[in-house]
Design a protein around this motif. Structure first.
Motif, short mmCIF file in Angstrom:
data_model
loop_
_atom_site.label_atom_id
_atom_site.label_comp_id
_atom_site.label_asym_id
_atom_site.label_seq_id
_atom_site.Cartn_x
_atom_site.Cartn_y
_atom_site.Cartn_z
N VAL A 8 0.87 -1.22 0.08
CA VAL A 8 0.11 -0.01 -0.04
C VAL A 8 0.91 1.31 -0.06
CG1 VAL A 8 -1.68 1.42 1.32
CG2 VAL A 8 -1.87 -1.07 1.16
N ASN A 9 0.87 2.09 -1.21
CA ASN A 9 1.64 3.17 -1.26
C ASN A 9 1.04 3.95 -2.35
OD1 ASN A 9 2.14 1.76 -3.66
ND2 ASN A 9 4.10 1.03 -2.87
N GLU A 10 1.51 5.08 -2.78
CA GLU A 10 0.98 6.04 -3.72
C GLU A 10 0.55 5.25 -5.23
OE1 GLU A 10 1.91 10.09 -6.07
OE2 GLU A 10 3.04 9.42 -4.60
N SER A 11 1.35 4.29 -5.53
CA SER A 11 1.03 3.58 -6.56
C SER A 11 -0.04 2.55 -6.48
CB SER A 11 2.47 2.73 -7.06
OG SER A 11 2.01 1.89 -8.11
N TYR A 12 -0.32 2.32 -5.20
CA TYR A 12 -1.45 1.23 -4.84
C TYR A 12 -2.78 2.00 -5.27
CZ TYR A 12 -5.05 -1.07 -2.35
OH TYR A 12 -6.19 -1.55 -1.83
N TYR A 13 -2.71 3.27 -4.80
CA TYR A 13 -4.05 4.04 -4.73
C TYR A 13 -4.20 4.67 -6.26
CZ TYR A 13 -4.68 3.99 0.15
OH TYR A 13 -4.82 3.73 1.48
N LYS A 14 -3.35 4.93 -6.97
CA LYS A 14 -3.34 5.40 -8.41
C LYS A 14 -3.56 4.28 -9.49
CE LYS A 14 -0.73 9.68 -7.86
NZ LYS A 14 0.51 10.72 -8.27
N GLU A 15 -3.05 3.11 -9.31
CA GLU A 15 -3.05 2.01 -10.16
C GLU A 15 -3.52 0.65 -9.75
OE1 GLU A 15 0.13 0.42 -13.29
OE2 GLU A 15 0.77 1.88 -12.04
N ARG A 122 -19.98 -5.71 7.59
CA ARG A 122 -18.98 -4.74 8.29
C ARG A 122 -18.29 -3.80 7.31
NH1 ARG A 122 -13.86 -4.30 10.57
NH2 ARG A 122 -12.26 -5.79 10.17
N CYS A 123 -17.77 -2.52 8.21
CA CYS A 123 -17.07 -1.44 7.16
C CYS A 123 -15.76 -1.48 7.82
CB CYS A 123 -18.09 -0.35 7.01
SG CYS A 123 -16.95 0.96 6.11
N PRO A 124 -14.68 -2.02 7.28
CA PRO A 124 -13.49 -1.88 8.02
C PRO A 124 -12.94 -0.64 8.10
CG PRO A 124 -13.49 -2.82 5.86
CD PRO A 124 -14.67 -2.64 6.06
N GLN A 125 -11.94 -0.31 8.87
CA GLN A 125 -11.41 0.99 9.20
C GLN A 125 -10.29 1.09 8.24
OE1 GLN A 125 -9.72 1.16 12.88
NE2 GLN A 125 -11.72 1.69 14.24
N ASN A 126 -9.63 0.13 7.75
CA ASN A 126 -8.55 0.28 6.88
C ASN A 126 -8.87 0.88 5.45
OD1 ASN A 126 -6.59 -0.82 4.47
ND2 ASN A 126 -5.60 -0.92 6.41
N ALA A 127 -8.15 2.03 5.24
CA ALA A 127 -8.49 2.82 4.00
C ALA A 127 -8.15 2.18 2.83
CB ALA A 127 -7.90 4.19 4.16
N ALA A 128 -7.13 1.45 2.73
CA ALA A 128 -6.79 0.55 1.50
C ALA A 128 -7.60 -0.42 1.26
CB ALA A 128 -5.24 -0.04 1.87
N THR A 129 -8.32 -0.99 2.08
CA THR A 129 -9.40 -2.03 2.06
C THR A 129 -10.71 -1.45 1.34
OG1 THR A 129 -8.40 -3.78 3.07
CG2 THR A 129 -10.93 -3.73 2.89
N ARG A 130 -10.87 -0.13 2.14
CA ARG A 130 -12.25 0.65 1.50
C ARG A 130 -12.19 1.01 0.19
NH1 ARG A 130 -12.05 3.18 6.46
NH2 ARG A 130 -11.73 5.20 5.49
N VAL A 170 -2.23 -10.39 -2.42
CA VAL A 170 -2.21 -10.11 -1.14
C VAL A 170 -1.82 -8.48 -0.99
CG1 VAL A 170 -1.31 -10.27 1.45
CG2 VAL A 170 -1.57 -12.27 -0.09
N VAL A 171 -2.72 -7.95 -0.26
CA VAL A 171 -2.35 -6.36 -0.40
C VAL A 171 -1.83 -6.24 1.18
CG1 VAL A 171 -3.37 -4.12 0.13
CG2 VAL A 171 -4.52 -5.71 -1.62
#
Length: 239
Positions: A8-15, A122-130, A170-171
């Motif tokens: 999980v890094n900038e590339s994760y959220y962008k691509e 359930r709604c998880p807290q983890n931003a990457a998973t949401r 696996v994230v």
């Protein structure tokens, strides 16, 4: 199968998250981080994906799967009714380690619900998973990402130990904050009933309304009432 580790890094959220979302929409499995433990994710609306989850874990198919959503606004798509107590619980504890059992709509297949007429959300807290759930465009069925009977994984390394070669990716977002499964509750006759203890305590729930532990938690008969309770086989009809 080559199981990829996605950090999980900038590339994760962008691509990367969009690539993983496509894998999930097409029936693949991706392990994801939460504040409790790592989950083994598949499209909760896809009966075949649910079967793959059971096969990867070696889990009985009558043990229901927790369904993860990215926010409160998604709930009505998948459940028949949301009461005032459930609304208060979601407002207080979501995102977070609270799973709520609802009567389900038919859009959730019985393979996901373990044959029950209910679904655990359930709604998880983890931003990457949401972000992953949003990118997939579907809710994610997600039991703990381990072989059944082994300790629940709290790091990506733990997941690889059990799932390498069984799933697509696996994230990796580091260790889980809590390391204890979510609390599972239902609302019966206006009372909050705890089916599985976890990160949200009975005392915390009692701040919302009357709450108690389920009297059958240690009874070994019947059908699992909620996800993760194969050892406490109990019938459940939503009230």
């Amino acid at each position: 199968m080559d199981t990829k580790r996605i950090h999980v890094n900038e590339s994760y959220y962008k691509e990367e998250v969009f690539k993983l979302g496509k894998i999930l929409r097409e029936g693949g499995l991706v392990a994801f981080p939460t504040e409790t433990v790592y989950g083994l994710g598949g499209n909760a609306l896809d009966a075949d994906a649910a079967k793959k989850i059971y096969a990867a874990k070696g889990r009985p198919s009558d043990n229901p799967l927790i369904v993860h959503v990215s926010g409160r606004d998604e709930v009505e798509k998948y459940v028949e009714h949301v009461g005032s107590i459930e609304n208060k619980l979601m407002e207080k504890f979501w995102p977070g380690p609270l799973t709520i059992v609802f009567p389900k709509k038919d859009i959730i297949p019985k393979e996901t619900s373990g044959g029950l007429d209910t679904v655990a959300l359930r709604c998880p807290q983890n931003a990457a998973t949401r972000a992953l759930i949003k990118a997939a465009g579907v809710p994610l069925a997600g039991p703990s990402a381990n072989i059944s009977g082994r300790p629940s994984p709290t790091t990506a390394d733990d997941v690889f130990h059990d799932m390498n070669g069984r799933i697509s990716a696996v994230v990796d977002d580091g260790p889980c904050n809590i390391g204890l499964e979510s609390t599972i509750i239902g609302v019966e006759n206006g009372e909050i009933v705890v089916y599985r203890p976890g990160g949200i305590t009975l005392e915390m729930l009692q701040e919302i309304g009357p709450a108690r532990m389920d009297s059958n938690l240690i009874v070994d008969t019947g059908h699992p009432k909620a996800p993760g309770l194969a050892l406490a086989m109990m019938p459940f009809s939503p009230k």
